[in-house]
Design a protein around this motif. Structure first.
Motif, mmCIF file in Angstrom:
data_model
loop_
_atom_site.group_PDB
_atom_site.id
_atom_site.type_symbol
_atom_site.label_atom_id
_atom_site.label_comp_id
_atom_site.label_asym_id
_atom_site.label_seq_id
_atom_site.Cartn_x
_atom_site.Cartn_y
_atom_site.Cartn_z
ATOM 1 N N PRO A 1 0.660 -1.222 0.002
ATOM 2 C CA PRO A 1 0.065 0.147 0.019
ATOM 3 C C PRO A 1 0.815 1.186 -0.012
ATOM 4 O O PRO A 1 0.886 1.932 1.245
ATOM 5 C CB PRO A 1 -0.825 -0.137 1.425
ATOM 6 N N ALA A 2 1.373 1.605 -1.031
ATOM 7 C CA ALA A 2 2.590 2.747 -1.221
ATOM 8 C C ALA A 2 2.635 2.921 -2.790
ATOM 9 O O ALA A 2 2.127 2.429 -3.741
ATOM 10 C CB ALA A 2 3.805 1.975 -0.918
ATOM 11 N N SER A 3 3.358 4.349 -2.759
ATOM 12 C CA SER A 3 3.585 4.561 -4.297
ATOM 13 C C SER A 3 4.683 3.858 -4.965
ATOM 14 O O SER A 3 5.506 2.972 -4.005
ATOM 15 C CB SER A 3 3.958 6.190 -4.200
ATOM 16 N N GLY A 4 5.010 4.282 -6.032
ATOM 17 C CA GLY A 4 6.292 3.447 -6.630
ATOM 18 C C GLY A 4 7.495 3.727 -5.910
ATOM 19 O O GLY A 4 8.435 2.932 -5.889
ATOM 20 N N THR A 5 7.630 5.005 -5.348
ATOM 21 C CA THR A 5 8.814 5.302 -4.676
ATOM 22 C C THR A 5 9.017 4.305 -3.501
ATOM 23 O O THR A 5 10.221 3.821 -3.169
ATOM 24 C CB THR A 5 8.635 6.639 -4.095
ATOM 25 N N GLY A 6 7.986 3.805 -2.711
ATOM 26 C CA GLY A 6 8.149 2.864 -1.848
ATOM 27 C C GLY A 6 8.613 1.671 -2.353
ATOM 28 O O GLY A 6 9.597 0.865 -1.836
ATOM 29 N N ALA A 7 8.107 1.132 -3.545
ATOM 30 C CA ALA A 7 8.533 -0.168 -4.098
ATOM 31 C C ALA A 7 10.106 0.051 -4.674
ATOM 32 O O ALA A 7 10.923 -0.836 -4.379
ATOM 33 C CB ALA A 7 7.913 -0.520 -5.287
ATOM 34 N N TRP A 8 10.399 1.227 -5.051
ATOM 35 C CA TRP A 8 11.920 1.444 -5.105
ATOM 36 C C TRP A 8 12.717 1.121 -3.981
ATOM 37 O O TRP A 8 13.881 0.247 -3.763
ATOM 38 C CB TRP A 8 12.253 2.787 -5.436
ATOM 39 N N GLU A 9 12.036 1.644 -2.781
ATOM 40 C CA GLU A 9 13.022 1.442 -1.488
ATOM 41 C C GLU A 9 12.944 -0.100 -1.181
ATOM 42 O O GLU A 9 13.948 -0.680 -0.654
ATOM 43 C CB GLU A 9 12.526 2.260 -0.409
ATOM 44 N N ALA A 10 11.837 -0.579 -1.327
ATOM 45 C CA ALA A 10 11.669 -2.027 -0.894
ATOM 46 C C ALA A 10 12.762 -2.992 -1.821
ATOM 47 O O ALA A 10 13.366 -3.965 -1.425
ATOM 48 C CB ALA A 10 10.431 -2.585 -1.105
ATOM 49 N N ALA A 11 12.647 -2.821 -3.301
ATOM 50 C CA ALA A 11 13.799 -3.546 -4.066
ATOM 51 C C ALA A 11 15.163 -3.335 -3.709
ATOM 52 O O ALA A 11 15.869 -4.306 -3.554
ATOM 53 C CB ALA A 11 13.649 -2.790 -5.535
ATOM 54 N N LEU A 12 15.512 -2.281 -3.123
ATOM 55 C CA LEU A 12 16.995 -1.933 -2.549
ATOM 56 C C LEU A 12 17.209 -2.491 -1.128
ATOM 57 O O LEU A 12 18.233 -3.189 -0.881
ATOM 58 C CB LEU A 12 17.207 -0.468 -2.461
ATOM 59 N N SER A 13 16.275 -2.183 -0.258
ATOM 60 C CA SER A 13 16.445 -2.734 1.033
ATOM 61 C C SER A 13 16.363 -4.280 1.183
ATOM 62 O O SER A 13 16.917 -4.749 2.247
ATOM 63 C CB SER A 13 15.377 -1.862 2.204
ATOM 64 N N ASN A 14 15.587 -4.945 0.587
ATOM 65 C CA ASN A 14 15.380 -6.369 0.436
ATOM 66 C C ASN A 14 16.717 -7.183 -0.055
ATOM 67 O O ASN A 14 16.849 -8.409 0.171
ATOM 68 C CB ASN A 14 14.211 -6.711 -0.165
ATOM 69 N N THR A 15 17.509 -6.565 -0.752
ATOM 70 C CA THR A 15 18.509 -7.212 -1.432
ATOM 71 C C THR A 15 19.778 -6.684 -1.097
ATOM 72 O O THR A 15 20.868 -7.312 -1.435
ATOM 73 C CB THR A 15 18.263 -6.958 -2.922
#
Length: 406
Positions: free
Chosen positions: A67-81
């Motif tokens: 439940p976020a904007s694309g900016t949140g998914a940017w952060e998720a991609a980086l922080s999870n890997t």
């Protein structure tokens, strides 16, 4: 009291490259009563959208919905890997690749930004040979990920992700491939599995035709394994707990139920039309727009026809013409919003969005507003772009309309 619907007659033409107009069918779905996000009805909804969204990413791997904007998914991609201090190779193609790089810096990563010099890189796509050369030089494999933007919304360029994957493989490098297709998903052909992408980032407000507020990470098994070693802090963004809850159609926190209603409807609309037909429609509208720009005698922001975007077209103004003033006149006179230029090219061009809930007549109205606005602004046009687009669309092959149920 703030008046939200201030358009006196007709509809407002929202022709920016996202958020895109939300169809009535999706708005109606979002108006359904909110249900218990722990109840059986919600579980069925969750399982449906999680299965159908995979078809849009063209993946058999998990797709994490936030439940976020694309900016949140940017952060998720980086922080999870990744871990603090990790070296990340990022390619500059426009404003949004620049913002992703800034986020990487803010998270404590060490991004290396490569690209073509000056504004040249904002008129062309990712250059796989530059990525391959840099990875070959990284014999110690210090670079942990390569981050690129598929459809650069600020410039109207759609890069070839399959060639980026081949460049990484040719270099024999183990770096992860992270791709932003926030504005490409559902509008431009995208193949998460086939192209060997490790994390794909996307959002709801572009080709999926939803309001902002949902974002996605499609993740490979390699990315999931990398996540087990990654040390960047993550709680809300963490994949594992979400994927586990998703097995039964639920989330480990309160999801955005009514937007998920809308997502379910949007996925139905796209799959009913057929992905190939959706992509063909976007290509047709993009070609008509480019024919209009060429007829006007104006430049297209993207200078490489091989990577023209099916999502939007950037229209460069003649020297001395302020593109934002042209946009303002069009908005005030014709109740139409066009996208402004961003970052280092601000004021030099405007962006026409032709994505999502858009058809031939929508585009013809849009181009008419642009042509009249350019004339009012004193921009000398070589010929009528409206006529050029109309001639093309009248002859272009289209998919048949869906038939009503008998």
């Amino acid at each position: 009291m703030l008046k939200l619907d201030f358009h006196p007659s007709g509809r407002h033409f929202l022709q920016i490259p996202g958020p895109s107009p939300v169809p009535d069918r999706i708005l109606r779905a979002m108006s359904y009563p909110t249900i218990d996000h722990r109840g059986p009805e919600f579980g069925a909804l969750g399982r449906k959208v999680l299965a159908d969204i995979k078809k849009i990413f063209k993946t058999e791997q998990p797709v994490v919905i936030y439940p976020a904007s694309g900016t949140g998914a940017w952060e998720a991609a980086l922080s999870n890997t990744l871990s603090p201090g990790d070296h990340v190779l990022m390619f500059e193609t426009g404003h949004f690749s620049t913002l992703w790089k800034k986020m990487a810096e803010n998270l404590g990563l060490k991004p290396e930004f490569i690209g073509l010099p000056g504004t040249e890189g904002w008129r062309r796509g990712v250059q796989p040979d530059m990525i391959e050369a840099r990875l070959r030089a990284d014999t110690a494999h210090a670079i942990k990920a390569v981050c690129v933007v598929h459809n650069e919304t600020s410039t109207g360029v759609t890069s070839d992700i399959a060639t980026v994957r081949r460049a990484i493989d040719a270099a024999g490098h183990p770096a992860l491939l992270l791709v932003d297709t926030i504005s490409g998903l559902g509008s431009a052909d995208y193949r998460h599995d086939e192209w060997g992408v490790d994390v794909t980032v996307s959002g709801s407000q572009k080709g999926l035709m939803l309001p902002p507020g949902i974002s996605f990470n499609a993740v490979s098994q390699k990315a999931l394994e990398a996540g087990k070693q990654a040390k960047l802090p993550r709680a809300f963004w963490g994949w594992q707990e979400i994927i586990e809850a998703n097995k039964n159609g639920y989330w480990p926190y309160t999801p955005n139920t009514n937007l998920l209603y809308g997502l379910s409807e949007a996925l139905d609309m796209i799959l009913e039309e057929g992905l190939d037909n959706v992509f063909a429609r976007h290509q047709r509208l993009a070609e008509a727009t480019r024919r209009a720009v060429n007829a006007w005698g104006l430049e297209i922001q993207c200078q490489d026809p091989a990577v023209y975007s099916p999502v939007l077209t950037g229209v460069v103004m003649p020297q001395g013409v302020d593109a934002d003033e042209v946009r303002k006149r069009i908005y005030e006179r014709f109740d139409m919003s066009l996208g402004q230029a961003l970052g280092k090219i601000r004021g030099t061009m405007f962006r026409i969005g032709h994505l999502g809930d858009c058809n031939d007549l929508t585009l013809m109205a849009t181009l008419s507003g642009c042509e009249m606005g350019l004339q009012i602004s004193g921009v000398k046009l070589a010929a009528s772009g409206v006529v050029a687009a109309m001639d093309y669309l009248a002859q272009a092959k289209t998919a048949p309309l869906l038939k009503a149920a008998a």
